[in-house]
Design an enzyme around this catalytic site. Structure first.
Site, PDB file in Angstrom:
ATOM      1  N   HIS A 252       1.001  -1.121  -0.058  1.00  0.00           N
ATOM      2  CA  HIS A 252      -0.181   0.044   0.008  1.00  0.00           C
ATOM      3  C   HIS A 252       0.923   1.118   0.159  1.00  0.00           C
ATOM      4  CE1 HIS A 252      -3.005   2.939   1.206  1.00  0.00           C
ATOM      5  NE2 HIS A 252      -4.099   1.816   0.686  1.00  0.00           N
TER       6      HIS A 252
ATOM      7  N   ASP B 192      -7.958  -5.248  -0.045  1.00  0.00           N
ATOM      8  CA  ASP B 192      -8.304  -6.081  -1.309  1.00  0.00           C
ATOM      9  C   ASP B 192      -7.878  -7.515  -1.158  1.00  0.00           C
ATOM     10  OD1 ASP B 192      -7.720  -3.404  -3.335  1.00  0.00           O
ATOM     11  OD2 ASP B 192      -9.536  -4.128  -3.062  1.00  0.00           O
TER      12      ASP B 192
HETATM   13  C1  SDX Z   1      -6.079   0.117  -3.165  1.00  0.00           C
HETATM   14  O1  SDX Z   1      -4.194   4.453  -2.294  1.00  0.00           O
HETATM   15  C2  SDX Z   1      -5.423   3.750  -1.640  1.00  0.00           C
HETATM   16  O2  SDX Z   1      -5.794   4.266  -0.579  1.00  0.00           O
HETATM   17  C3  SDX Z   1      -5.771   2.674  -2.327  1.00  0.00           C
HETATM   18  C4  SDX Z   1      -6.749   1.836  -1.613  1.00  0.00           C
HETATM   19  C5  SDX Z   1      -8.077   2.659  -1.578  1.00  0.00           C
HETATM   20  O3  SDX Z   1      -8.817   2.265  -0.258  1.00  0.00           O
HETATM   21  O4  SDX Z   1      -8.485   3.560  -2.209  1.00  0.00           O
HETATM   22  O5  SDX Z   1      -6.105   1.360  -0.428  1.00  0.00           O
HETATM   23  C6  SDX Z   1      -7.143   0.692  -2.405  1.00  0.00           C
HETATM   24  O6  SDX Z   1      -5.716   0.207  -4.334  1.00  0.00           O
HETATM   25  C7  SDX Z   1      -5.411  -0.826  -2.320  1.00  0.00           C
HETATM   26  C8  SDX Z   1      -4.084  -1.476  -3.202  1.00  0.00           C
HETATM   27  C9  SDX Z   1      -4.561  -2.524  -4.176  1.00  0.00           C
HETATM   28  N1  SDX Z   1      -3.427  -2.804  -4.981  1.00  0.00           N
HETATM   29  C10 SDX Z   1      -2.736  -4.272  -4.958  1.00  0.00           C
HETATM   30  O7  SDX Z   1      -2.954  -4.954  -4.185  1.00  0.00           O
HETATM   31  C11 SDX Z   1      -1.784  -4.573  -5.934  1.00  0.00           C
HETATM   32  C12 SDX Z   1      -0.522  -4.877  -5.595  1.00  0.00           C
HETATM   33  N2  SDX Z   1      -0.014  -3.899  -4.770  1.00  0.00           N
HETATM   34  C13 SDX Z   1       1.230  -2.918  -5.592  1.00  0.00           C
HETATM   35  O8  SDX Z   1       0.794  -2.716  -6.779  1.00  0.00           O
HETATM   36  C14 SDX Z   1       1.666  -1.678  -4.751  1.00  0.00           C
HETATM   37  O9  SDX Z   1       1.816  -2.339  -3.311  1.00  0.00           O
HETATM   38  C15 SDX Z   1       0.828  -0.518  -4.521  1.00  0.00           C
HETATM   39  C16 SDX Z   1       0.144  -0.151  -5.871  1.00  0.00           C
HETATM   40  C17 SDX Z   1      -0.575  -0.756  -3.682  1.00  0.00           C
HETATM   41  C18 SDX Z   1       1.586   0.629  -4.168  1.00  0.00           C
HETATM   42  O10 SDX Z   1       2.603   0.884  -5.020  1.00  0.00           O
HETATM   43  P1  SDX Z   1       3.831   1.894  -4.375  1.00  0.00           P
HETATM   44  O11 SDX Z   1       3.501   2.699  -3.422  1.00  0.00           O
HETATM   45  O12 SDX Z   1       3.968   2.766  -5.985  1.00  0.00           O
HETATM   46  O13 SDX Z   1       4.866   1.022  -4.307  1.00  0.00           O
HETATM   47  P2  SDX Z   1       5.919   0.422  -5.325  1.00  0.00           P
HETATM   48  O14 SDX Z   1       5.021  -0.005  -6.400  1.00  0.00           O
HETATM   49  O15 SDX Z   1       7.017   1.577  -5.499  1.00  0.00           O
HETATM   50  O16 SDX Z   1       6.516  -0.731  -4.391  1.00  0.00           O
HETATM   51  C19 SDX Z   1       7.723  -0.415  -3.403  1.00  0.00           C
HETATM   52  C20 SDX Z   1       8.403  -1.879  -3.652  1.00  0.00           C
HETATM   53  C21 SDX Z   1       8.795  -2.079  -4.868  1.00  0.00           C
HETATM   54  O17 SDX Z   1      10.180  -3.154  -4.620  1.00  0.00           O
HETATM   55  P3  SDX Z   1      11.530  -2.429  -5.059  1.00  0.00           P
HETATM   56  O18 SDX Z   1      11.338  -1.746  -6.407  1.00  0.00           O
HETATM   57  O19 SDX Z   1      11.776  -1.122  -4.239  1.00  0.00           O
HETATM   58  O20 SDX Z   1      12.578  -3.266  -4.773  1.00  0.00           O
HETATM   59  O21 SDX Z   1       7.604  -3.027  -3.189  1.00  0.00           O
HETATM   60  C22 SDX Z   1       7.344  -3.718  -3.920  1.00  0.00           C
HETATM   61  C23 SDX Z   1       7.998  -3.101  -5.358  1.00  0.00           C
HETATM   62  O22 SDX Z   1       8.370  -4.081  -6.432  1.00  0.00           O
HETATM   63  N3  SDX Z   1       6.021  -4.078  -4.189  1.00  0.00           N
HETATM   64  C24 SDX Z   1       5.559  -5.427  -4.339  1.00  0.00           C
HETATM   65  C25 SDX Z   1       4.226  -5.444  -4.104  1.00  0.00           C
HETATM   66  N4  SDX Z   1       3.960  -3.991  -3.952  1.00  0.00           N
HETATM   67  C26 SDX Z   1       5.130  -3.412  -3.964  1.00  0.00           C
HETATM   68  N5  SDX Z   1       6.277  -6.592  -4.410  1.00  0.00           N
HETATM   69  C27 SDX Z   1       5.595  -7.680  -4.575  1.00  0.00           C
HETATM   70  N6  SDX Z   1       4.370  -7.617  -4.542  1.00  0.00           N
HETATM   71  C28 SDX Z   1       3.524  -6.348  -4.312  1.00  0.00           C
HETATM   72  N7  SDX Z   1       2.125  -6.436  -4.162  1.00  0.00           N
END
Ligand code: SDX
Length: 392
Positions: A271, A328
């Site tokens: 998140h 989710d």
């Molecule tokens: C919602 O914003 C809100 O409030 C949203 C929400 C709401 O109520 O409106 O809460 C609802 O959208 C919840 C999130 C649902 N999405 C998912 O579950 C999809 C999987 N999650 C990711 O795509 C991600 O965690 C996000 C999109 C939720 C957040 O992305 P960020 O903040 O841009 O973080 P990032 O992509 O920069 O990740 C940071 C690190 C990275 O690794 P490094 O490059 O630092 O090595 O964490 C890793 C990412 O690769 N990472 C994950 C991961 N999420 C982040 N690795 C594996 N699996 C994951 N799910």
């Protein structure tokens, strides 16, 4: 033209507005709507009460809530011509695309709601969409199932009536199940607002041009559809199903999630704000156990989800990146137990988030926020002269 521009991809460190609606503390996993904790509201309030609280700022008195619900019910129908738009979609159309289109189409049937400035006009536009959106959501489902469209029953509560519109059969009337109604009411409360997430920011920026509430909501629905956002609840179930088909090999999927070469996201984890447990995920996880037990549903997917969570919480890749289950991760398991198909999971998120989008749009308009128009850092070509095609 002068002025220093700092680039902040994804607005990770940018505040877009001041707001009095929702408070998040990502480090401590705190979520409050208008100062009330999500734990208390999920336990003690009902969805329409929370919708009123988010939009107007206070918990309604009994009279205010009764009038609010009556005004919404008076609008719980859509112009028969909307069916012609719905008929134009193939059965295979994803309901989020259908909903985004139909919500935008509402403007054609309600032109008085296009550019509302007075609080009274805003109220009328708001109760209209709170009345019509559940109808459109249920109809998107019935269209996919090849069922005749259904209006439900005006004597039922907001959530009960929605379930009736979803599941009523020409030959078998839907009987409300209080376990399902209460669980769905709680889920909708948990999804109702979340400050400046992607879809809410979309609603605000479209609304900031004074394009009107319905088209701003339509844009928010489109943004929510993305698998990185609300679309994750569908992607989680598809991922868990794939793991189940793979013999429940959660370790393999954990490995895939860490494989930088092929960046598979463990859907339902991580998140932007919560660097601790998403408080909503905690509540939904408990509710999943309760609802499945109450409904007598034994779903192996729930055990796979718990196994995945346990492994992630003890895996340094996830712990170092503070990746916890989010809203989710467990919600789809409950929807499935209720008989809601996976393609309808994200529309359920939209139904829950509708009051939050409305509240944020209303606050933005009442505060007369300026039109959203960020700058950029230009990285393209310097000035160059046009070449006729025979010289290229
Ligand atoms: C919602 O914003 C809100 O409030 C949203 C929400 C709401 O109520 O409106 O809460 C609802 O959208 C919840 C999130 C649902 N999405 C998912 O579950 C999809 C999987 N999650 C990711 O795509 C991600 O965690 C996000 C999109 C939720 C957040 O992305 P960020 O903040 O841009 O973080 P990032 O992509 O920069 O990740 C940071 C690190 C990275 O690794 P490094 O490059 O630092 O090595 O964490 C890793 C990412 O690769 N990472 C994950 C991961 N999420 C982040 N690795 C594996 N699996 C994951 N799910």
């Amino acid at each position: 033209s002068g002025g220093v521009v700092t680039i902040d991809p994804g607005y990770k460190n940018t505040g877009s507005c001041q707001s009095a609606i929702t408070f998040l503390n990502g480090e401590e996993g705190i979520l409050r709507y208008r100062g009330y904790s999500i734990e208390e509201l999920a336990e003690k309030a009902d969805f329409l009460e929370v919708a009123y609280l988010l939009i107007f700022g206070e918990l309604p008195t009994a009279e205010q809530l009764e009038k609010f619900h009556a005004d919404i019910k008076a609008e719980a129908h859509v112009d028969e011509d909307v069916k012609k738009i719905l008929d134009g979609f193939p059965k295979s159309a994803h309901p989020m695309g259908v909903l985004s289109s139909l919500t935008s189409a509402l403007i054609a049937f309600n032109p008085s709601s296009v550019n509302v400035d007075s609080e009274e006009d805003m109220y009328n536009a708001i109760v209209k969409v709170l009345g019509k959106f559940p109808v459109l959501t249920a109809w998107a489902h019935r269209k996919r199932m090849g069922l005749p469209l259904d209006y439900g029953d005006d004597n039922l509560g907001y959530v009960e009536n929605f379930m009736k519109m979803m599941f009523n059969r020409p030959n078998k009337e839907y009987k409300a199940n209080p376990i399902v109604t209460n669980a769905l009411d709680k889920l909708l409360i948990l999804h109702a607002d979340h400050e400046q997430n992607c879809s809410t920011s979309t609603v605000r920026i479209v609304g900031s041009s004074h394009a009107g509430l319905y088209v701003s909501l339509s844009a928010g629905i489109s943004a929510l559809w993305g698998p990185l956002h609300g679309g994750a609840n569908q992607a989680v179930l598809e991922m868990l199903e794939a793991i189940k088909l793979d013999g429940g090999d959660t370790k393999k999927y954990m490995g895939k999630a860490k494989d930088k070469a092929d960046p598979f996201r463990l859907m339902g984890f991580g998140h932007r704000v919560y660097k601790n447990f998403d408080p909503r995920a905690k509540i939904i996880k408990v509710a999943a156990d309760e609802v499945l037990a109450d409904l007598g549903v034994n779903d192996p997917i729930l055990d796979i989800a718990k196994g995945l969570e346990q492994e992630a919480l003890s895996d340094s890749y996830f712990v170092d990146r503070k990746l916890y289950p989010n809203v989710d991760f467990y919600s789809g398991i409950i929807y499935r137990a209720m008989g809601i198909p996976v393609e309808m999971f994200t529309p359920m998120f939209a139904l829950g988030r509708l009051p939050g989008w409305i509240a944020q749009w209303r606050e933005m308009r009442l505060r007369k926020e300026p039109i959203g128009r960020p700058r950029q850092i230009y990285t393209g070509e310097n000035l160059r002269s046009f070449k006729p095609v025979n010289e290229r």
